[in-house]
Design a protein around this motif. Structure first.
Motif, short mmCIF file in Angstrom:
data_model
loop_
_atom_site.label_atom_id
_atom_site.label_comp_id
_atom_site.label_asym_id
_atom_site.label_seq_id
_atom_site.Cartn_x
_atom_site.Cartn_y
_atom_site.Cartn_z
N UNK A 97 38.58 57.84 44.32
CA UNK A 97 39.30 56.58 44.52
C UNK A 97 38.59 55.41 43.84
N UNK A 98 37.25 55.38 43.91
CA UNK A 98 36.47 54.31 43.26
C UNK A 98 36.64 54.36 41.74
N UNK A 133 36.60 70.43 48.20
CA UNK A 133 35.66 70.52 47.09
C UNK A 133 35.54 69.24 46.27
N UNK A 134 36.39 68.25 46.52
CA UNK A 134 36.37 67.00 45.77
C UNK A 134 36.02 65.85 46.69
N UNK A 135 35.16 64.95 46.20
CA UNK A 135 34.79 63.75 46.96
C UNK A 135 35.89 62.71 46.75
N UNK A 136 36.81 62.62 47.70
CA UNK A 136 37.98 61.76 47.57
C UNK A 136 37.59 60.28 47.45
#
Length: 97
Positions: free
Chosen positions: A62-63, A55-58
């Protein structure tokens, strides 16, 4: 003055009984043959594809983490406070806190 609810004096109500014909017979539903397969909706396909992903855009996380570490991520305390208050009001608008 307000007129009372109900029949008014002098009003003629048509209370004749109208003849009603019997309803037509209904056919019994026939089972679907085995050769027909159900159509999968696009919502079901989207749901299953989204369930396969986290569900999270890893990559985005990170960015943002890198930008915060480098001091390049803009942090505005007033914006953070406004957004926290908006979330509080949306989650429990009747809470007297």
């Amino acid at each position: 003055m307000v007129d009372p609810i109900g029949n008014k004096a002098g009003a003629v109500a048509d209370r004749r009984i109208a003849p009603v014909a019997p309803a037509a017979p209904v056919e019994v539903a026939k089972p679907v043959s085995g050769g027909v397969r159900p159509v999968e909706s696009s919502a079901a396909a989207l749901s299953s594809s989204m369930a396969a992903k986290p569900p999270v855009d890893a990559e985005r996380v990170a960015k943002i983490r890198k930008a915060i570490e480098d001091g390049k991520f803009p942090i505005y305390p007033s914006t953070i406070a406004d957004r926290l208050l908006a979330l509080k009001l949306e989650w429990s608008p009747n809470d007297p806190a």
